[in-house]
Write a protein that holds these residues in place. Structure first.
Motif, mmCIF file in Angstrom:
data_model
loop_
_atom_site.group_PDB
_atom_site.id
_atom_site.type_symbol
_atom_site.label_atom_id
_atom_site.label_comp_id
_atom_site.label_asym_id
_atom_site.label_seq_id
_atom_site.Cartn_x
_atom_site.Cartn_y
_atom_site.Cartn_z
ATOM 1 N N ASP A 120 -4.542 5.047 -4.588
ATOM 2 C CA ASP A 120 -4.783 6.194 -3.895
ATOM 3 C C ASP A 120 -4.616 6.661 -2.873
ATOM 4 O O ASP A 120 -5.502 6.992 -2.246
ATOM 5 N N GLY A 121 -3.255 6.796 -2.886
ATOM 6 C CA GLY A 121 -3.231 7.663 -1.305
ATOM 7 C C GLY A 121 -3.669 6.864 -0.091
ATOM 8 O O GLY A 121 -3.120 6.907 1.102
ATOM 9 N N GLN A 122 -4.118 5.790 -0.260
ATOM 10 C CA GLN A 122 -4.408 4.794 1.455
ATOM 11 C C GLN A 122 -3.675 3.824 1.198
ATOM 12 O O GLN A 122 -3.498 2.776 0.094
ATOM 13 N N LYS A 123 -3.192 3.206 2.569
ATOM 14 C CA LYS A 123 -2.317 1.950 2.561
ATOM 15 C C LYS A 123 -3.206 0.913 2.992
ATOM 16 O O LYS A 123 -4.698 1.181 3.474
ATOM 17 N N ARG A 124 -2.599 -0.324 2.413
ATOM 18 C CA ARG A 124 -4.747 -1.637 2.755
ATOM 19 C C ARG A 124 -3.154 -2.428 2.886
ATOM 20 O O ARG A 124 -2.102 -2.625 2.362
ATOM 21 N N SER A 125 -3.948 -3.452 3.268
ATOM 22 C CA SER A 125 -3.377 -4.813 4.034
ATOM 23 C C SER A 125 -4.471 -5.734 3.831
ATOM 24 O O SER A 125 -5.682 -5.854 3.519
ATOM 25 N N LYS A 126 -4.153 -6.763 3.598
ATOM 26 C CA LYS A 126 -3.804 -8.393 3.494
ATOM 27 C C LYS A 126 -3.255 -9.444 3.990
ATOM 28 O O LYS A 126 -2.319 -9.490 3.611
ATOM 29 N N LEU A 127 -4.418 -10.328 4.912
ATOM 30 C CA LEU A 127 -3.276 -11.140 4.776
ATOM 31 C C LEU A 127 -4.096 -12.381 4.228
ATOM 32 O O LEU A 127 -4.939 -12.571 4.156
ATOM 33 N N ARG A 128 -3.426 -13.093 4.326
ATOM 34 C CA ARG A 128 -3.041 -14.472 2.915
ATOM 35 C C ARG A 128 -2.175 -15.837 3.819
ATOM 36 O O ARG A 128 -1.637 -15.431 4.798
#
Length: 161
Positions: free
Chosen positions: A88-96
């Motif tokens: 939705d136009g937003q940058k997201r990130s997740k550490l796994r």
């Protein structure tokens, strides 16, 4: 500059493993792990829980799906990976954590001590099985490439305790 990316966690599963197979036929399983830490706040000790998403591959994923369930105690050794995407136009990130090795901990008590289905409680899984299944309940799985033992077990200097 040298770098080192290694994680060792001991905790309990927050949900049952979710096993699936990718188009190439490799098994992949997603698990959630709750890791507790005790910290002192004022004059009281308080439990703080950290929730970690973990990805298991190959035979390790299949073993986790077969023997683990919500609440099972497990030791995970692996590496950190940062996933980034845009939604939705937003940058997201997740550490796994991408697991290289998994060891089920705990006993036969009904509280999900991994391995109770076969009576073993210290099974180690790592990648795809390189030889036939071990005949005892304390066997190990090895992908033949992630450890230096070359045989199917793990050398003593790779055991974190």
């Amino acid at each position: 500059m040298a770098s080192f990316n290694r994680v060792i966690l001991v905790g309990n599963l927050t949900r049952d493993p979710e096993l699936r197979y990718i188009p190439s036929g490799s098994a992949v399983s997603e698990i959630g792990l709750a890791v507790n830490d005790r910290v002192k706040k004022g004059d009281q000790w308080v439990d703080e829980t950290t929730f970690v998403d973990i990805t298991l591959w190959g035979r390790t994923a299949e073993v986790a799906n077969e023997y683990l369930s919500k609440g099972s105690s497990v030791l995970i050794e692996g590496r950190l990976k940062l996933d980034s995407w845009e939604k939705d136009g937003q940058k997201r990130s997740k550490l796994r954590v991408i697991a290289d090795k998994m060891q089920m901990l705990g006993g036969r008590e009904g509280g999900g001590g991994g391995g109770a289905a076969r009576g073993g409680n210290n099974r180690v899984a790592s990648g795809a099985r390189s030889s036939s299944a071990p005949s005892d309940d304390y066997g190990s799985y090895d992908d033949g490439g992630s450890s230096n033992s070359g045989g199917g077990g793990f050398p003593d200097d790779e055991i974190p305790f």
